[in-house]
Write an enzyme that holds these catalytic residues in place. Sequence first.
Site, mmCIF file in Angstrom:
data_model
loop_
_atom_site.group_PDB
_atom_site.id
_atom_site.type_symbol
_atom_site.label_atom_id
_atom_site.label_comp_id
_atom_site.label_asym_id
_atom_site.label_seq_id
_atom_site.Cartn_x
_atom_site.Cartn_y
_atom_site.Cartn_z
ATOM 1 C CE1 TYR A 173 60.959 74.722 -23.929
ATOM 2 C CE2 TYR A 173 58.819 73.791 -23.383
ATOM 3 C CZ TYR A 173 59.609 74.881 -23.683
ATOM 4 O OH TYR A 173 59.040 76.128 -23.725
ATOM 5 C CG LEU B 74 70.879 85.157 -24.399
ATOM 6 C CD1 LEU B 74 69.710 84.667 -23.573
ATOM 7 C CD2 LEU B 74 71.133 86.638 -24.139
ATOM 8 C CG ASP C 168 50.610 65.105 -26.763
ATOM 9 O OD1 ASP C 168 51.512 65.901 -26.464
ATOM 10 O OD2 ASP C 168 50.049 65.072 -27.879
ATOM 11 C CG PHE D 51 48.454 77.416 -19.752
ATOM 12 C CD1 PHE D 51 49.042 78.212 -18.766
ATOM 13 C CD2 PHE D 51 48.016 76.166 -19.395
ATOM 14 C CE1 PHE D 51 49.169 77.761 -17.447
ATOM 15 C CE2 PHE D 51 48.125 75.703 -18.080
ATOM 16 C CZ PHE D 51 48.703 76.503 -17.108
ATOM 17 C CE LYS E 160 61.445 77.819 -21.581
ATOM 18 N NZ LYS E 160 61.955 79.176 -21.808
ATOM 19 C CE1 TYR F 173 52.859 83.571 -32.736
ATOM 20 C CE2 TYR F 173 53.013 81.822 -31.092
ATOM 21 C CZ TYR F 173 52.244 82.660 -31.885
ATOM 22 O OH TYR F 173 50.881 82.581 -31.829
ATOM 23 C CB SER G 50 56.665 76.256 -20.622
ATOM 24 O OG SER G 50 55.774 75.307 -21.132
HETATM 25 N N1 UFG Z 1 48.104 68.008 -31.917
HETATM 26 C C1 UFG Z 1 47.583 67.229 -32.921
HETATM 27 N N2 UFG Z 1 48.201 67.240 -34.140
HETATM 28 C C2 UFG Z 1 49.313 67.985 -34.395
HETATM 29 C C3 UFG Z 1 49.839 68.784 -33.353
HETATM 30 C C4 UFG Z 1 49.212 68.760 -32.137
HETATM 31 O O1 UFG Z 1 46.575 66.533 -32.740
HETATM 32 O O2 UFG Z 1 49.821 67.946 -35.531
HETATM 33 C C5 UFG Z 1 47.427 68.036 -30.609
HETATM 34 C C6 UFG Z 1 48.290 67.535 -29.464
HETATM 35 O O3 UFG Z 1 48.208 66.146 -29.333
HETATM 36 C C7 UFG Z 1 47.676 68.317 -28.288
HETATM 37 C C8 UFG Z 1 47.250 69.625 -28.909
HETATM 38 O O4 UFG Z 1 47.124 69.375 -30.312
HETATM 39 O O5 UFG Z 1 46.544 67.657 -27.815
HETATM 40 C C9 UFG Z 1 48.232 70.768 -28.701
HETATM 41 O O6 UFG Z 1 49.511 70.361 -29.134
HETATM 42 P P1 UFG Z 1 50.700 71.396 -29.374
HETATM 43 O O7 UFG Z 1 51.868 70.639 -29.888
HETATM 44 O O8 UFG Z 1 50.225 72.554 -30.170
HETATM 45 O O9 UFG Z 1 50.981 71.975 -27.912
HETATM 46 P P2 UFG Z 1 51.382 71.200 -26.567
HETATM 47 O O10 UFG Z 1 50.240 71.394 -25.619
HETATM 48 O O11 UFG Z 1 51.819 69.831 -26.819
HETATM 49 O O12 UFG Z 1 52.664 72.008 -26.098
HETATM 50 C C10 UFG Z 1 52.698 73.419 -26.125
HETATM 51 C C11 UFG Z 1 54.083 73.865 -26.541
HETATM 52 C C12 UFG Z 1 55.089 73.534 -25.497
HETATM 53 C C13 UFG Z 1 54.658 74.060 -24.194
HETATM 54 C C14 UFG Z 1 53.274 73.628 -23.833
HETATM 55 C C15 UFG Z 1 52.853 74.338 -22.617
HETATM 56 O O13 UFG Z 1 54.455 73.231 -27.742
HETATM 57 O O14 UFG Z 1 56.302 74.137 -25.843
HETATM 58 O O15 UFG Z 1 52.374 73.928 -24.886
HETATM 59 O O16 UFG Z 1 51.560 74.052 -22.296
HETATM 60 F F1 UFG Z 1 55.496 73.630 -23.242
#
Ligand code: UFG
Length: 338
Positions: free
Chosen positions: A150, A61, A296, A179, A154, A13, A126
Site C-alpha cells: 500500500y 478511474l 506495525d 497521518f 502511494k 471517508y 499517506s
Molecule cells: N491497533 C490496535 N488494535 C486494532 C487496530 C489498531 O491495537 O484493532 C493499533 C495499531 O497497532 C496501531 C494503532 O492502533 O498502533 C493505529 O492503528 P491503525 O490501524 O488505526 O492505523 P495505522 O497507523 O496502522 O495505519 C493508518 C492507516 C494507513 C495509513 C497510516 C498512515 O490505516 O492506511 O495510518 O499513518 F497508511
Amino acid sequence: MRQKILVSGGAGYIGSHTCVELLAAGYDVVVVDNFSNSKPAVLDRVSRIAGRDVTWYEVDLRDKSALARVFAQHTFSGVLHCAGVKAIDEAQRFPLKYYQHNLEASLTLIEAMTQHGLRRLVFSSSATVYGEAARVPYREEAPLAPNTVYGRSKMMVENVLQDLVQADPSWHIAILRYFNPVGAHSSGLIGEDPSGIPGNLMPHICQVAIGKLDELAIFGHDYPTPDGTGVRDYLHVMDLAEGHVKALEYVCRESGLLTLNLGNGRGYSVLEMVRAFEHACSRKINYRYAPRRAGDLASYYADARRANEVLGWRAHRDLSEICTDAWRWQSQNPEGYS
Ligand code: UFG
C-alpha cells in the site's frame, strides 16, 4: 460563477468530509467514485449538511471513456484525488489490485487532466510512505522507505507527480501525507463506515462501544513507548478536510510541487485513545492485549510545521472533540450508511 472541483473518491471517508468543506468554502463539487468501499447515500448526507447538491458519477478511474465523458460535461478548476484502496493487509495479498487502483487509476486521471489542459491537483498520500527509514517526528524531507505494498503504491504516485512537475513546471500539485484521520463531521450525518470488521483502531473502538464487537485487541503492549502500546498522530477528519481546501487554494495560486504532512504533530498511544473514547461515550471499552501486528511501527507522528508555514493550516480539534464526534456518528448510525 463558482469554481468547480472534481473529487475522486468523494464518497469515501476522507472524500466526503472534504466535499462538505469544499461546498462550505463556495466551490461546486463533482464526485467520481466507483463505490467499491462506499455508497451513494453518503453524498445525499453531504448535500444535506451543505444545503447544496453534489453532482456524482459512478466511474472507475481506470475507465478512460467514462472519465472522458465526465471531463466533457464539466469545466474543472482543479482536482482532489482521494480515490484509492487502503487496506494494508489486503494489499500484501493482492498487490496487483493495489497497483491498479492506486497507481494505474492515478495515471488515467492525470492523462485526462492533461488532455483538458487542467494542471491543478491535490493528491491524497499517506504517512505510511516514510516507513522505517525516517526518524520521528517525520519531516517531509525524510527518506521514503514504505514497508508495505500500500505504501509503495502511494510512493509510486508521488514519484510520477514529481516527474510530471520536473518535465512541465506549469503543473500545480500538492501531495498531502495524511497521518491517522479519525472522528466525524459534528452533525453526526457522515463518518467512517468500514465494511466487515474494522482494521483500524478508531472504528474498532466505536464498534466495541456500540456493542457490535465484544472487545478491542490491542496489538502489542511491549513497545518502547510510555505505556507500551503503539503511538500514532491522530487528527480530526474535518481538520484534514480544511487542509485540503487550503491546499487547493494554494495550487490555484502557485505552480510546482508542494509536499506536506497533515498531522497534529503529537502522538497518542492506543491506551490514551481508549481512555479518551471511554470518557466521550461514558461506556467501558473492553480490551485485551494481543501480540504485535505484523508491519506495525512502535511510534510515529508528524512534524506538521510546513503545512502551518505554507498554508497557515494546523489541526486544532483535540482528542476529546475527535472522540465526541466519532461517538455521535457511531451512536446515531449503528449500521453505518445501510
Ligand atoms: N491497533 C490496535 N488494535 C486494532 C487496530 C489498531 O491495537 O484493532 C493499533 C495499531 O497497532 C496501531 C494503532 O492502533 O498502533 C493505529 O492503528 P491503525 O490501524 O488505526 O492505523 P495505522 O497507523 O496502522 O495505519 C493508518 C492507516 C494507513 C495509513 C497510516 C498512515 O490505516 O492506511 O495510518 O499513518 F497508511
